[in-house]
Design an enzyme around this catalytic site. Structure first.
Site, PDB file in Angstrom:
ATOM      1  CB  ALA A 237      -0.917   0.002   1.224  1.00 56.23           C
ATOM      2  CE  LYS A 238      -2.574   5.400  -2.588  1.00 53.68           C
ATOM      3  NZ  LYS A 238      -3.220   4.222  -3.200  1.00 53.68           N
TER       4      LYS A 238
END
Length: 317
Positions: A237-238
């Protein structure tokens, strides 16, 4: 080689794409191009939308050389098409109102003999008087009245997959069309006959194929590709660190070097998309997740791996 048809990449505009998302996009492009198909980009913006994210994502894809062969389609502009399809299903007697809350569904799923993750059909047999009473309390969602327990699809990487099919939501109680309905309608309307996406969506494929069959629409070929995971086994995920083009560019790594990293993770030449396409073989796409350590990603990018030898045979599906 396919003479017509298309593959696609369809992100939700919720923020910048990370290297795992971009790897799936590269694979979708390679699958499409290696089979003579067009490559399309669709923005799935019925739900999660962040201002400016669409422009950002299209620029990230273009920086890697991935552009749509037709104008970009946005789901938010297709509501009339979805409404017509919903009416078609109503006319077939295949739609019913559901008043269950998320809590209701969770409690039903925890009951003995319940199938985890599947809707148990609580509202399927409600009488008109009871539906009217509940309608006064909260707006209903609309569900598909299925006639099967399971459905199967053929996947290029996973083989034949048979999975449960429940009464999926077609329209949420806030009026938003569901992903399962929208994606089936959009793929057919755009002539998309090849769907390459993350393997977290593999359980959805039989539901969507079954829905397409009810609508008399063609079922695309599927290739569900492994996700990018952290070392802890979580989906990348970012929030995990420097995993977007923007983050990596700030550390001195332009898109071309990030593309090289992605291609090496697929055991392909890291020179360019064209060079990768020349030797791409769907039969040897890695089956295991791509494990990414964000803390060491910049160093890995800066250290090119030895060139891979080209396979002797090229497989087209």
């Amino acid at each position: 080689m396919a003479e017509t048809g298309a593959g696609r990449f369809a992100p939700s505009p919720s923020g910048p794409l990370h290297v795992g998302n971009l790897r799936t996009a590269v694979l979708a492009w390679l699958f499409a191009r290696s089979t003579g198909r067009r490559f399309l980009i669709r923005i799935e913006d019925l739900d999660r939308v962040r201002a400016g994210a669409e422009t950002e994502q299209l620029a990230e894809l273009a920086a890697l050389g991935l552009t749509s062969d037709s104008p970009v389609v946005r789901q938010s502009e297709q509501t009339e098409r979805y409404t017509r399809t919903l009416e078609q299903l109503r006319d077939q007697g295949l739609v019913y109102e559901c008043f269950c809350t998320r809590r209701d569904i969770a409690e039903a799923a925890s009951a003995p003999h319940a199938e985890p993750g599947l809707y148990p059909g609580t509202c399927r047999t409600l009488g008109e008087r009871e539906r009217a009473r509940r309608r006064a309390e909260r707006p209903p969602a609309l569900r598909l009245r299925t006639a099967v327990d399971t459905w199967s699809v053929d996947d290029v990487l996973a083989g034949t997959v048979r999975a449960p099919v429940d009464d999926v939501v077609l329209q949420r109680n806030d009026g938003v069309i569901s992903y399962n309905l929208a994606v089936v309608v959009d793929d057919a309307a755009q002539g998309i006959d090849q769907v390459v996406r993350g393997d977290d969506l593999l359980p959805s494929a039989p539901r969507q194929a079954y829905l397409a069959s009810l609508l008399g629409l063609p079922v695309p070929s599927y290739a569900h590709v492994p996700l990018a995971l952290t070392q802890q086994g979580r989906r990348l995920a970012k929030r995990d660190g420097a995993v977007t083009l923007e983050d990596l560019a700030a550390l001195g790594h332009p898109p071309s070097t990030v593309l090289g990293l992605i291609l090496r993770s697929l055991d392909l030449p890291d020179v360019s998309l064209t060079a990768a396409l020349d030797v791409f073989d769907a039969a040897v796409v890695p089956r295991d997740p791509w494990v990414v350590d964000p803390a060491h990603l910049p160093a890995i990018i800066a250290r090119p791996a030895p060139r891979q030898s080209a396979p002797t045979d090229k497989v087209h599906q």
